[in-house]
Design a protein around this motif. Structure first.
Motif, PDB file in Angstrom:
ATOM      1  N   GLY A   1       0.835  -1.207   0.000  1.00 42.39           N
ATOM      2  CA  GLY A   1       0.000   0.000   0.000  1.00 42.39           C
ATOM      3  C   GLY A   1       0.862   1.246   0.000  1.00 42.39           C
TER       4      GLY A   1
ATOM      5  N   HIS B   1      -7.168  -3.296  18.057  1.00 39.07           N
ATOM      6  CA  HIS B   1      -7.137  -1.922  17.531  1.00 39.07           C
ATOM      7  C   HIS B   1      -8.550  -1.577  17.062  1.00 39.07           C
ATOM      8  CE1 HIS B   1      -6.041   1.715  15.466  1.00 39.07           C
ATOM      9  NE2 HIS B   1      -6.551   1.254  14.355  1.00 39.07           N
TER      10      HIS B   1
ATOM     11  N   GLU C   1       2.065  -2.606  -4.511  1.00 41.70           N
ATOM     12  CA  GLU C   1       0.738  -1.996  -4.699  1.00 41.70           C
ATOM     13  C   GLU C   1      -0.120  -2.923  -5.546  1.00 41.70           C
ATOM     14  OE1 GLU C   1      -1.527   0.070  -4.126  1.00 41.70           O
ATOM     15  OE2 GLU C   1      -0.648   1.542  -2.816  1.00 41.70           O
ATOM     16  N   ILE C   2      -1.401  -2.592  -5.629  1.00 46.07           N
ATOM     17  CA  ILE C   2      -2.270  -3.302  -6.575  1.00 46.07           C
ATOM     18  C   ILE C   2      -2.083  -2.652  -7.960  1.00 46.07           C
ATOM     19  CG2 ILE C   2      -3.954  -4.219  -4.950  1.00 46.07           C
ATOM     20  CD1 ILE C   2      -5.645  -1.710  -5.373  1.00 46.07           C
TER      21      ILE C   2
ATOM     22  N   ILE D   1       0.608  -2.476   4.997  1.00 46.82           N
ATOM     23  CA  ILE D   1      -0.284  -1.332   5.249  1.00 46.82           C
ATOM     24  C   ILE D   1      -1.524  -1.380   4.360  1.00 46.82           C
ATOM     25  CG2 ILE D   1      -0.424   1.192   5.179  1.00 46.82           C
ATOM     26  CD1 ILE D   1       2.622   1.243   5.786  1.00 46.82           C
ATOM     27  N   GLY D   2      -1.358  -1.784   3.105  1.00 41.29           N
ATOM     28  CA  GLY D   2      -2.493  -1.790   2.171  1.00 41.29           C
ATOM     29  C   GLY D   2      -3.555  -2.793   2.579  1.00 41.29           C
ATOM     30  N   SER D   3      -4.799  -2.357   2.554  1.00 46.32           N
ATOM     31  CA  SER D   3      -5.873  -3.307   2.819  1.00 46.32           C
ATOM     32  C   SER D   3      -7.138  -2.796   2.150  1.00 46.32           C
ATOM     33  CB  SER D   3      -6.090  -3.515   4.313  1.00 46.32           C
ATOM     34  OG  SER D   3      -6.712  -2.404   4.873  1.00 46.32           O
TER      35      SER D   3
ATOM     36  N   ALA E   1       0.125   7.611  11.931  1.00 48.16           N
ATOM     37  CA  ALA E   1       0.108   6.151  11.800  1.00 48.16           C
ATOM     38  C   ALA E   1       1.452   5.659  11.256  1.00 48.16           C
ATOM     39  CB  ALA E   1      -1.029   5.721  10.883  1.00 48.16           C
TER      40      ALA E   1
ATOM     41  N   VAL F   1      -0.540  -3.251   9.598  1.00 55.37           N
ATOM     42  CA  VAL F   1      -1.187  -1.976   9.938  1.00 55.37           C
ATOM     43  C   VAL F   1      -2.607  -1.946   9.376  1.00 55.37           C
ATOM     44  CG1 VAL F   1      -1.064   0.531   9.582  1.00 55.37           C
ATOM     45  CG2 VAL F   1       1.042  -0.768   9.967  1.00 55.37           C
ATOM     46  N   GLY F   2      -2.778  -2.514   8.182  1.00 54.16           N
ATOM     47  CA  GLY F   2      -4.080  -2.480   7.487  1.00 54.16           C
ATOM     48  C   GLY F   2      -5.183  -3.081   8.343  1.00 54.16           C
ATOM     49  N   ASN F   3      -6.279  -2.391   8.428  1.00 52.34           N
ATOM     50  CA  ASN F   3      -7.380  -2.829   9.297  1.00 52.34           C
ATOM     51  C   ASN F   3      -8.284  -3.871   8.651  1.00 52.34           C
ATOM     52  OD1 ASN F   3      -7.052  -1.510  11.742  1.00 52.34           O
ATOM     53  ND2 ASN F   3      -7.701   0.441  10.836  1.00 52.34           N
TER      54      ASN F   3
ATOM     55  N   MET G   1      -0.359  -3.569  14.625  1.00 50.06           N
ATOM     56  CA  MET G   1      -0.014  -2.247  15.154  1.00 50.06           C
ATOM     57  C   MET G   1      -1.013  -1.729  16.183  1.00 50.06           C
ATOM     58  SD  MET G   1       1.360   1.150  13.351  1.00 50.06           S
ATOM     59  CE  MET G   1      -0.018   2.231  13.095  1.00 50.06           C
TER      60      MET G   1
ATOM     61  N   GLY H   1      -0.446   4.638  -0.938  1.00 54.59           N
ATOM     62  CA  GLY H   1      -1.532   5.171  -0.103  1.00 54.59           C
ATOM     63  C   GLY H   1      -1.006   6.187   0.899  1.00 54.59           C
ATOM     64  N   ASN H   2      -1.924   6.694   1.703  1.00 53.94           N
ATOM     65  CA  ASN H   2      -1.551   7.801   2.601  1.00 53.94           C
ATOM     66  C   ASN H   2      -0.494   7.421   3.628  1.00 53.94           C
ATOM     67  OD1 ASN H   2      -3.213   9.987   1.671  1.00 53.94           O
ATOM     68  ND2 ASN H   2      -4.953   8.716   2.290  1.00 53.94           N
ATOM     69  N   ILE H   3      -0.702   6.299   4.284  1.00 51.40           N
ATOM     70  CA  ILE H   3       0.251   5.910   5.339  1.00 51.40           C
ATOM     71  C   ILE H   3       1.555   5.428   4.705  1.00 51.40           C
ATOM     72  CG2 ILE H   3       0.671   4.359   7.285  1.00 51.40           C
ATOM     73  CD1 ILE H   3      -2.373   4.299   7.740  1.00 51.40           C
TER      74      ILE H   3
ATOM     75  N   ILE I   1      -6.738 -10.948   1.049  1.00 53.10           N
ATOM     76  CA  ILE I   1      -5.454 -10.271   0.841  1.00 53.10           C
ATOM     77  C   ILE I   1      -4.375 -10.869   1.760  1.00 53.10           C
ATOM     78  CG2 ILE I   1      -4.230  -8.073   1.139  1.00 53.10           C
ATOM     79  CD1 ILE I   1      -6.841  -6.636   0.436  1.00 53.10           C
TER      80      ILE I   1
HETATM   81  P1  NAX Z   1      -5.174   4.435   1.644  1.00 55.80           P
HETATM   82  O1  NAX Z   1      -6.478   4.018   1.063  1.00 55.80           O
HETATM   83  O2  NAX Z   1      -4.710   5.831   1.489  1.00 55.80           O
HETATM   84  O3  NAX Z   1      -4.018   3.507   1.045  1.00 55.80           O
HETATM   85  C1  NAX Z   1      -4.112   2.130   0.989  1.00 55.80           C
HETATM   86  C2  NAX Z   1      -3.268   1.695  -0.182  1.00 55.80           C
HETATM   87  O4  NAX Z   1      -3.226   0.284  -0.164  1.00 55.80           O
HETATM   88  C3  NAX Z   1      -3.847   2.113  -1.531  1.00 55.80           C
HETATM   89  O5  NAX Z   1      -2.843   2.768  -2.295  1.00 55.80           O
HETATM   90  C4  NAX Z   1      -4.265   0.788  -2.176  1.00 55.80           C
HETATM   91  O6  NAX Z   1      -4.074   0.784  -3.580  1.00 55.80           O
HETATM   92  C5  NAX Z   1      -3.305  -0.181  -1.484  1.00 55.80           C
HETATM   93  N1  NAX Z   1      -3.766  -1.569  -1.449  1.00 55.80           N
HETATM   94  C6  NAX Z   1      -5.033  -2.038  -1.329  1.00 55.80           C
HETATM   95  N2  NAX Z   1      -5.023  -3.370  -1.382  1.00 55.80           N
HETATM   96  C7  NAX Z   1      -3.739  -3.749  -1.514  1.00 55.80           C
HETATM   97  C8  NAX Z   1      -3.104  -5.002  -1.639  1.00 55.80           C
HETATM   98  N3  NAX Z   1      -3.801  -6.131  -1.644  1.00 55.80           N
HETATM   99  N4  NAX Z   1      -1.770  -5.029  -1.762  1.00 55.80           N
HETATM  100  C9  NAX Z   1      -1.046  -3.889  -1.802  1.00 55.80           C
HETATM  101  N5  NAX Z   1      -1.603  -2.667  -1.698  1.00 55.80           N
HETATM  102  C10 NAX Z   1      -2.933  -2.600  -1.556  1.00 55.80           C
HETATM  103  O7  NAX Z   1      -5.235   4.019   3.179  1.00 55.80           O
HETATM  104  P2  NAX Z   1      -4.291   4.482   4.375  1.00 55.80           P
HETATM  105  O8  NAX Z   1      -4.834   5.719   4.989  1.00 55.80           O
HETATM  106  O9  NAX Z   1      -2.886   4.464   3.938  1.00 55.80           O
HETATM  107  O10 NAX Z   1      -4.569   3.313   5.434  1.00 55.80           O
HETATM  108  C11 NAX Z   1      -4.095   2.011   5.204  1.00 55.80           C
HETATM  109  C12 NAX Z   1      -4.656   1.053   6.237  1.00 55.80           C
HETATM  110  O11 NAX Z   1      -4.201   1.386   7.543  1.00 55.80           O
HETATM  111  C13 NAX Z   1      -6.177   1.061   6.328  1.00 55.80           C
HETATM  112  O12 NAX Z   1      -6.637  -0.290   6.411  1.00 55.80           O
HETATM  113  C14 NAX Z   1      -6.448   1.777   7.630  1.00 55.80           C
HETATM  114  O13 NAX Z   1      -7.689   1.433   8.179  1.00 55.80           O
HETATM  115  C15 NAX Z   1      -5.293   1.283   8.452  1.00 55.80           C
HETATM  116  N6  NAX Z   1      -4.972   2.012   9.682  1.00 55.80           N
HETATM  117  C16 NAX Z   1      -4.513   1.299  10.741  1.00 55.80           C
HETATM  118  C17 NAX Z   1      -4.118   1.898  11.913  1.00 55.80           C
HETATM  119  C18 NAX Z   1      -3.594   1.098  13.059  1.00 55.80           C
HETATM  120  O14 NAX Z   1      -3.322   1.709  14.099  1.00 55.80           O
HETATM  121  N7  NAX Z   1      -3.477  -0.230  12.989  1.00 55.80           N
HETATM  122  C19 NAX Z   1      -4.230   3.374  12.091  1.00 55.80           C
HETATM  123  C20 NAX Z   1      -4.319   4.111  10.814  1.00 55.80           C
HETATM  124  C21 NAX Z   1      -5.130   3.458   9.735  1.00 55.80           C
HETATM  125  O15 NAX Z   1      -6.481   3.714   9.963  1.00 55.80           O
END
Ligand code: NAX
Length: 323
Positions: A11, A187, A42-43, A87-89, A241, A129-131, A155, A14-16, A108
């Motif tokens: 991911g 979390h 990434e995807i 991170i990506g989810s 994050a 990290v991905g939720n 995380m 993405g933002n994180i 995933i």
């Molecule tokens: P974004 O939607 O900005 O970015 C996610 C990125 O992951 C995208 O670029 C997407 O193309 C990519 N992605 C999706 N599926 C994928 C896969 N199978 N393989 C590789 N990449 C893939 O989200 P973002 O704000 O970066 O958050 C990422 C994740 O962190 C979310 O699930 C979010 O809920 C989770 N978080 C977890 C936290 C924690 O404390 N555990 C806190 C922060 C955040 O909410």
């Protein structure tokens, strides 16, 4: 100079992921003497954006960054990696039930666990990290039979850091003066931020704040902080994050000076069901994570720890076919 280590970030466009990649490359995670090869995953629809991330990383001319690999192929992306920031989810879309979210993410994290098992370094350290982070990490772990379960973590560090910050503000202390804080469990809103063993500048935290503030303000504030940030920013926590992910991995790799909160596979400590990905207070030493032992717990703590355990048991039950 040390040989380069490989860090995978999923991911990464993405933002994180975007916020994390630059700090990893700058040496904030593994130290200013540790060269890094970044393996960004990434995807396919996000590969163009990922190319832009790669260009920016190269434009920084980070002395420690020896190479950047961008791919949508998880076998290549996890090849020989020493550290994984997963991170990506799949985000929750409109009308999606929690059970659907869990099983969509299972699709995933099951294959990712297998690809890590088959391709990563045998000593790889994985942070999910991905939720829903705890259960995603559990799925990945269960799909990596050749690795030790202790190599998979989820995380909770953002929740832990949020708890420290809130307590420091309330008691007019520096964040470095707050010791022995713990966030137990999942979390999610059921997490249990626990100050019962916390020390602030040598004094018991419970003697510095009153119980009503702790239960009615502090706990909900930490539990709901993610939502508060979305309301203010119009987007979910990203830099904080990423910072927490870097703190988590740095302490795991290099050692923690204090307790940290990490989701790990439970071995039954404090009566928590074995095999759950549950957050405990941990001390990291020499690359190992040890649960802080011998804490006395009052009825309230036990009730809160059980509540968040029950939620994780339900999540595990929902995805049991993926384990
Ligand atoms: P974004 O939607 O900005 O970015 C996610 C990125 O992951 C995208 O670029 C997407 O193309 C990519 N992605 C999706 N599926 C994928 C896969 N199978 N393989 C590789 N990449 C893939 O989200 P973002 O704000 O970066 O958050 C990422 C994740 O962190 C979310 O699930 C979010 O809920 C989770 N978080 C977890 C936290 C924690 O404390 N555990 C806190 C922060 C955040 O909410």
């Amino acid at each position: 100079m040390k040989p380069a280590v490989r860090v995978a970030i999923t991911g990464a466009a993405g933002n994180i992921g975007y916020a994390a990649a630059f700090r990893v490359a700058a040496g904030n995670m593994l130290g200013s003497d540790q060269p890094i090869i970044l393996q960004l995953i990434e995807i396919p629809p996000a590969l163009d954006a990922l190319k832009g991330v790669e260009m920016e990383l190269r434009d920084c001319a980070f002395p420690l960054l020896h190479d950047v690999i961008c791919t949508a192929d998880i076998n290549q992306g996890f090849g020989d990696v020493d550290y994984v920031l997963s991170i990506g989810s799949r985000p929750r879309s409109k009308g999606m039930e929690r059970a659907d979210l869990l099983s969509e993410n299972g699709k995933i994290f099951g294959p990712q666990g297998k690809a890590i098992n088959d391709n990563a370094s045998k000593n790889v350290k994985v942070l999910v990290v991905g939720n829903p982070a705890n259960t995603n990490a559990l799925i990945a772990c269960n799909n990596a039979p050749d690795l030790d379960p202790s190599q998979f973590t989820s995380m909770m560090r953002l929740d832990h850091n949020r708890a420290i910050s809130q307590l420091a503000t309330k008691t007019n202390s520096a964040v470095t003066e707050i010791k022995q804080i713990a966030v137990w469990g999942n979390h999610s809103l059921s997490q249990f931020p626990d100050i019962s063993h916390c020390i602030i500048n040598g004094k018991d935290a419970t003697s510095l704040v009153n119980e009503a503030w702790y239960k009615n303000e502090f706990m909900p504030k930490v539990q709901k902080r993610g939502g508060e940030i979305i309301n203010a920013r119009g987007a979910s926590s990203a830099a904080s994050a990423a910072s927490a992910a870097i703190d988590h991995m740095r302490d795991w790799a290099l050692g923690s000076n204090d307790w940290v909160s990490m989701g790990i596979i439970s071995k039954g400590d404090y009566g928590i069901a074995e095999g759950l990905m549950y957050s405990f207070p941990i001390i990291c030493n020499n690359g190992n994570c040890e649960v802080v032992q011998g804490l006395t717990q009052n009825e309230f703590c036990i009730e809160m720890m059980k509540k968040t355990e029950n939620e994780l048991l339900e999540e595990r039950d929902t995805i049991k076919n993926l384990l």
